[in-house]
Design an enzyme around this catalytic site. Structure first.
Site, PDB file in Angstrom:
ATOM      1  N   ALA A 211      23.109   1.631 -47.007  1.00 42.53           N
ATOM      2  CA  ALA A 211      23.182   2.819 -47.872  1.00 42.53           C
ATOM      3  C   ALA A 211      24.148   2.561 -49.007  1.00 42.53           C
ATOM      4  O   ALA A 211      24.618   1.432 -49.191  1.00 42.53           O
ATOM      5  CB  ALA A 211      23.622   4.021 -47.066  1.00 42.53           C
ATOM      6  N   ASN A 212      24.433   3.563 -49.800  1.00 49.03           N
ATOM      7  CA  ASN A 212      25.429   3.440 -50.863  1.00 49.03           C
ATOM      8  C   ASN A 212      26.255   4.713 -50.935  1.00 49.03           C
ATOM      9  O   ASN A 212      26.039   5.639 -50.155  1.00 49.03           O
ATOM     10  CB  ASN A 212      24.734   3.141 -52.195  1.00 49.03           C
ATOM     11  N   ARG A 213      27.170   4.782 -51.885  1.00 48.90           N
ATOM     12  CA  ARG A 213      28.168   5.853 -51.880  1.00 48.90           C
ATOM     13  C   ARG A 213      27.761   7.123 -52.625  1.00 48.90           C
ATOM     14  O   ARG A 213      28.596   7.970 -52.906  1.00 48.90           O
ATOM     15  CB  ARG A 213      29.475   5.353 -52.500  1.00 48.90           C
ATOM     16  N   SER A 214      26.503   7.256 -52.981  1.00 44.43           N
ATOM     17  CA  SER A 214      26.117   8.452 -53.747  1.00 44.43           C
ATOM     18  C   SER A 214      26.286   9.723 -52.908  1.00 44.43           C
ATOM     19  O   SER A 214      25.889   9.776 -51.751  1.00 44.43           O
ATOM     20  CB  SER A 214      24.654   8.311 -54.177  1.00 44.43           C
ATOM     21  N   ALA A 277      20.412   7.334 -56.116  1.00 46.42           N
ATOM     22  CA  ALA A 277      20.867   5.934 -56.052  1.00 46.42           C
ATOM     23  C   ALA A 277      20.012   5.263 -54.981  1.00 46.42           C
ATOM     24  O   ALA A 277      20.414   5.142 -53.830  1.00 46.42           O
ATOM     25  CB  ALA A 277      22.342   5.893 -55.697  1.00 46.42           C
TER      26      ALA A 277
END
Ligand code: C5P
Length: 406
Positions: A211-214, A277
């Site tokens: 995943a990412n930090r969005s 994102a």
């Protein structure tokens, strides 16, 4: 005043947040609305009909079988003689009744009988809000056209627990009521918009993901801002911890491929704003079982494969929306990368920002963006993400109107 002459039927159900409804009544009346209150039995354990009656300057309705009240207006008239039914706070129990069409007290009967718009401000313990039963009821009610505001994240009044469940503050509820009842013509009325927001989660196995930090804050704010301008908005959101915005439909997805399918199923549309994102890669063949760590074994190698580019697909689609907007979160060469993206992705506008860790933009509440179009670059000052959203929605509305000119 937007609310002058407007009649609000306010249903207060039994939760500690009911005390905030007293302030809500004052705020609505200050803006010219008349407020006719209904209290459930449980609500009367938290606030008294006397206080509600004094603040609303109206008879307080509590009982389905009150002969006096039935002779006076009756539950069917209560359900009809209003411009909006507002449920604040709405308990898990009342939501469950609404979702299932139960009508065993005055509040639930009126909610089943009304044909007016209904706005619900839930308030409950975070565990109750996240319970699958409440999730199901929420989805049913949204599909029925019921609007929601909140709940908010924060500390619970009774238990001190943290999480989603606090009732939205009265002034924000008032703003949502005003938006719903505002019948002035709006620049995006009749326009259909698709917005993606949040990260995507790409499974490695049933318990792990990439995943990412969005946070979804910017995308959700843009969806809400477009809805405020009158657009019929569908938000396709990856997994986030913030609440669904009010006044629009939210579809929840996990993976990029699900997000793409949801977006394409919503075409044709007038506007597409792809803020999510999206993970660039997913695991080529994610495991159906949890990958076990075996003593002595080398760590597993993850073979990645490229995810579909949703923005690019929409930007080059046969049913391409009239305005396609993309985002470019960069940590270097923001302008050059943004300009390249404009052509590559087939977008009309790229909202480019520097998301280097020291900017605090990713996950934060503020943003500093550059708007890149075929005709140039506009540098917007640092502002709140809500403000970026409002300005972007207005810019989109302007471009649509200009595009419509012969
Ligand atoms: O190529 P990059 O990820 O930097 O592009 C960002 C823009 O493209 C954003 O608007 C994002 O929502 C969109 N995007 C997408 N699908 C992807 C990757 C990015 O829609 N797979």
């Amino acid at each position: 005043m937007v609310l002058s002459e407007k009649r609000i039927l306010l249903i207060i159900s039994g939760g500690i947040a009911a005390y905030k409804s007293l302030d809500l009544i004052r705020r609505l009346r200050e803006r010219g609305a008349t407020v006719r209150p209904i209290l459930t039995q449980a609500a009367q354990e938290f606030i008294t009909p006397l206080a509600v009656g004094a603040l609303s300057a109206c008879h307080v309705y509590t009982d389905l079988f009150s002969r006096e009240d039935e002779q006076d207006v009756g539950h069917i008239r209560l359900a009809r003689e209003c411009d909006l039914v507002l449920v604040a706070p709405a308990t898990a129990d009342l939501m469950a009744k609404m979702a299932n069409g139960l009508a065993n007290d005055l509040a639930s009967t009126v909610l089943l009988a009304t044909e007016r718009p209904v706005l619900v401000a839930p308030a409950m313990n975070p565990k109750m809000w996240s319970h699958p039963a409440t999730r199901r009821n929420l989805a049913t009610l949204q599909a029925d056209g019921i609007r929601f505001i909140g709940p908010m994240a924060g500390e619970m009044a009774e238990s001190g627990e943290q999480g989603l469940g606090r009732m939205t503050e009265p002034l924000e509820i008032v703003a949502a009521v005003e938006a719903l009842l505002d019948d002035a013509p709006k620049p995006l009325s009749g326009r259909k918009a698709i917005v993606t927001s949040g990260p995507t989660h790409e499974p490695i196995d049933p318990v792990r993901y990439i995943a990412n930090r969005s946070s979804g804050r910017q995308g959700h704010a843009i969806a809400a801002a477009l809805a405020k301008l009158g657009a019929e908005v569908t938000l396709v959101s990856g997994p986030v911890t913030i609440a669904d915005p009010t006044g629009l439909r939210t579809i929840h997805v996990e993976r990029a491929e699900e997000m793409r399918d949801a977006v394409l199923s919503l075409l044709p549309a007038d506007i597409a704003v792809m803020v999510a994102a999206v993970a660039d890669w997913r695991v080529a063949s994610s495991s159906g079982q949890k990958i076990k760590k075996q003593p002595g074994d080398a760590p597993p190698a993850l073979l990645l494969t490229e995810n579909p580019d949703i923005l690019k697909t929409v930007g080059h689609h046969a049913q391409r929306p009239k305005i396609v907007v993309g985002f470019a979160a960069e940590t270097q060469n923001v302008e050059d990368n943004g300009r390249a993206k404009l052509t590559r992705k087939g977008a009309d506008l790229i909202v480019a920002n520097d998301v280097s860790p020291d900017t605090g933009i990713m996950g934060g509440t503020r943003n500093r963006v550059k708007i890149i179009s075929a005709t140039g670059i506009a540098d917007w000052p640092d502002m709140d993400k809500d403000e970026v959203a409002t300005r972007l929605a207005l810019l989109i509305a302007d471009r649509l109107v200009e595009g419509a000119k012969p």
